[in-house]
Motif scaffolding. Structure first.
Motif, mmCIF file in Angstrom:
data_model
loop_
_atom_site.group_PDB
_atom_site.id
_atom_site.type_symbol
_atom_site.label_atom_id
_atom_site.label_comp_id
_atom_site.label_asym_id
_atom_site.label_seq_id
_atom_site.Cartn_x
_atom_site.Cartn_y
_atom_site.Cartn_z
ATOM 1 N N UNK A 29 70.793 84.508 55.863
ATOM 2 C CA UNK A 29 69.958 85.592 56.375
ATOM 3 C C UNK A 29 68.490 85.337 56.002
ATOM 4 N N UNK A 30 67.601 85.436 57.002
ATOM 5 C CA UNK A 30 66.185 85.105 56.814
ATOM 6 C C UNK A 30 65.286 86.265 57.226
ATOM 7 N N UNK A 31 64.174 86.381 56.535
ATOM 8 C CA UNK A 31 63.079 87.238 56.976
ATOM 9 C C UNK A 31 61.923 86.325 57.352
ATOM 10 N N UNK A 32 61.307 86.569 58.502
ATOM 11 C CA UNK A 32 60.161 85.780 58.957
ATOM 12 C C UNK A 32 58.948 86.698 59.014
ATOM 13 N N UNK A 33 57.859 86.274 58.364
ATOM 14 C CA UNK A 33 56.634 87.076 58.332
ATOM 15 C C UNK A 33 55.525 86.280 59.001
ATOM 16 N N UNK A 34 54.846 86.895 59.967
ATOM 17 C CA UNK A 34 53.727 86.228 60.638
ATOM 18 C C UNK A 34 52.637 87.259 60.915
ATOM 19 N N UNK A 35 51.394 86.831 60.721
ATOM 20 C CA UNK A 35 50.271 87.759 60.901
ATOM 21 C C UNK A 35 49.942 87.997 62.374
ATOM 22 N N UNK A 36 50.466 87.168 63.265
ATOM 23 C CA UNK A 36 50.158 87.298 64.693
ATOM 24 C C UNK A 36 51.138 88.236 65.382
ATOM 25 N N UNK A 37 50.662 88.861 66.443
ATOM 26 C CA UNK A 37 51.552 89.562 67.358
ATOM 27 C C UNK A 37 52.199 88.470 68.208
ATOM 28 N N UNK A 38 53.456 88.190 67.966
ATOM 29 C CA UNK A 38 54.090 87.024 68.577
ATOM 30 C C UNK A 38 54.080 87.063 70.098
ATOM 31 N N UNK A 39 54.070 88.243 70.676
ATOM 32 C CA UNK A 39 54.035 88.325 72.139
ATOM 33 C C UNK A 39 52.741 87.740 72.701
ATOM 34 N N UNK A 40 51.631 87.885 71.961
ATOM 35 C CA UNK A 40 50.352 87.348 72.443
ATOM 36 C C UNK A 40 50.342 85.826 72.408
ATOM 37 N N UNK A 41 51.207 85.220 71.619
ATOM 38 C CA UNK A 41 51.230 83.764 71.525
ATOM 39 C C UNK A 41 51.931 83.118 72.712
ATOM 40 N N UNK A 42 52.485 83.928 73.594
ATOM 41 C CA UNK A 42 53.205 83.387 74.748
ATOM 42 C C UNK A 42 52.300 83.155 75.951
ATOM 43 N N UNK A 43 51.070 83.645 75.903
ATOM 44 C CA UNK A 43 50.143 83.460 77.023
ATOM 45 C C UNK A 43 49.700 82.005 77.091
ATOM 46 N N UNK A 44 49.530 81.502 78.310
ATOM 47 C CA UNK A 44 49.103 80.112 78.496
ATOM 48 C C UNK A 44 47.741 79.878 77.852
ATOM 49 N N UNK A 45 46.899 80.905 77.815
ATOM 50 C CA UNK A 45 45.558 80.770 77.250
ATOM 51 C C UNK A 45 45.583 80.680 75.732
ATOM 52 N N UNK A 46 46.680 81.103 75.089
ATOM 53 C CA UNK A 46 46.758 81.064 73.626
ATOM 54 C C UNK A 46 46.850 79.630 73.128
ATOM 55 N N UNK A 47 47.672 78.830 73.762
ATOM 56 C CA UNK A 47 47.874 77.443 73.348
ATOM 57 C C UNK A 47 48.288 76.645 74.570
ATOM 58 N N UNK A 48 47.346 75.903 75.132
ATOM 59 C CA UNK A 48 47.624 75.144 76.337
ATOM 60 C C UNK A 48 48.249 73.792 76.078
ATOM 61 N N UNK A 49 48.646 73.548 74.836
ATOM 62 C CA UNK A 49 49.185 72.233 74.501
ATOM 63 C C UNK A 49 50.642 72.074 74.952
#
Length: 405
Positions: A29-49
């Motif tokens: 069982x894992x807990x994952x903590x991230x400072x970003x709103x993960x939904x915003x990281x799905x936009x093509x403009x967030x990371x075009x790589x």
């Protein structure tokens, strides 16, 4: 309110979320903590790589149940062609004669990888995602790890996993030193459309300023480029008008894919090397860029981080079966032995390759070209390099063989 887990992972990026899913596959069982709103990281403009996923890494993603979502969005790599500039002397890998129809790897846009991982994490009963949120305080003691969340609540676990990137605050706070240097190079990344279909071939062309990679994407007339330029030239290159930029791209490609146009605005990131002196500390393990960062030559950076995740899954699964504390020094030592040597071997090889191909002058170029052609004609050596490209060399964790830990 206190929540208890087996591990707490700081960082919900590609490596952090894959680590959570790999551990969950073993009932951890894992807990994952991230400072970003993960939904915003799905936009093509967030990371075009885009990223190359080696065939062994693809087996891991398949074992984790991500293949159904990802397969339609990935472009198989059936051949890899390596040249010094546009020389006809080359090193050529292909999947002909392989025991299975498994490609050498796949190309994916990072946003598609991220979307599949986030969805799988949300669906898993063993993965609790806290995002956007942050660890206000982290206490690593003899008995375990306690994390107080910035948005309220407390998490506890026997082990902390740092997946918080190359500037890892957790690594710094643990006092783990790194060997690091700059390459004084910048990678310009973008997407192009071309006249001639790529035929599922990945091209790596080496120039004195750095490698120029053309990587097949879907559909067959689209490719990702990773163009390494000298750091001092990066700003001017990015500022070129689109027509001039495309002309420079076509010049380096030599017309082998016909006329070219930009499919997405290019971006850039500086290149460097860093390697942690150790991957563990008291109740702490480093994975991905928090442990190591390398030149994108040969596209092994992300694969190396996902190998960390696979190895950690094996190590912790065995510890749980034996009734050991996941944060026990014996458990940490096994992970260090397994990943330290493998990571350093791959990173040293890419560093040497980058420096070797950067040596100017015709004599050096002639030696390199003859060397590539020679390896191409030596089946045992060629098979060794193919295994490296597939990520199938060395002591493979269960997931990289396509099995659950």
């Amino acid at each position: 309110m206190r929540q208890t887990h087996d591990t707490i992972i700081i960082g919900g990026g590609l490596v952090g979320m894959t680590t959570a899913l790999a551990l969950a596959a073993s009932g951890i069982r894992c807990a994952v903590i991230d400072s970003a709103d993960l939904e915003t990281t799905l936009a093509a403009s967030f990371d075009g790589r885009a990223s190359a996923i080696a065939s062994a890494t693809w087996r891991m993603l398949t074992a984790l149940g991500l293949d159904t979502e990802l397969a339609p969005k990935g472009c198989p790599i059936r051949e890899i062609r390596v040249t010094d500039g546009l020389s006809p002397l080359h090193l050529h890998f292909d999947d002909a004669g392989a025991e299975t129809d498994e490609p050498l790897g796949y190309m994916f846009e990072n946003r598609h990888l991220r979307a599949a991982l986030i969805a799988a994490g949300a669906a898993s009963p063993l993965v609790d995602v806290h995002a956007p949120d942050a660890a206000a305080t982290i206490t690593r003691g003899d008995a375990g790890v306690t994390v107080h969340l910035a948005r309220g609540g407390t998490l506890s676990a026997p082990l902390l996993v740092a997946a918080d990137g190359r500037r890892s605050k957790i690594r710094e706070e643990a006092g783990i030193r790194i060997a690091a240097w700059r390459y004084y190079q910048t990678a310009i990344v973008g997407m192009i459309e071309h006249e001639v279909p790529h035929g599922n071939v990945a091209f790596e062309l080496f120039y004195p300023a750095g490698p120029f990679a053309v990587l097949p994407m879907l559909p067959g007339t689209r490719s990702a480029i990773v163009w390494t330029v000298r750091e001092r030239d990066a700003a001017a290159t990015l500022a070129l008008p689109e027509r001039a930029f495309v002309a420079e791209v076509e010049k380096r490609m030599g017309g082998f894919l016909g006329s070219v146009r930009l499919a997405a605005k290019p971006g850039s990131f500086p290149l460097g090397f860093h390697h942690a002196a150790r991957y563990t500390d008291r109740r702490l393990i480093l994975v991905g860029d928090s442990a190591h960062g390398m030149h994108p030559i040969a596209g092994q950076g992300l694969n190396l981080g996902l190998r960390d995740a696979a190895a950690l899954a094996d190590v912790l699964a065995e510890a749980v079966r034996l009734g050991l504390d996941p944060g026990d020094p014996q458990v940490l030592a096994r992970y260090q032995r397994w990943r330290g040597f493998d990571s350093m071997s791959v990173m040293a090889a890419t560093d040497v390759l980058n420096r070797l191909f950067a040596i100017p002058g015709r004599p050096a170029a002639a030696v390199r070209r003859l060397g590539l052609a020679g390896v191409h004609r030596m089946p045992p050596l060629k098979r060794f390099f193919m295994a490296e490209a597939r990520g199938a060399s060395g002591d493979l964790p269960s997931l990289l063989r396509g099995d659950l830990p």
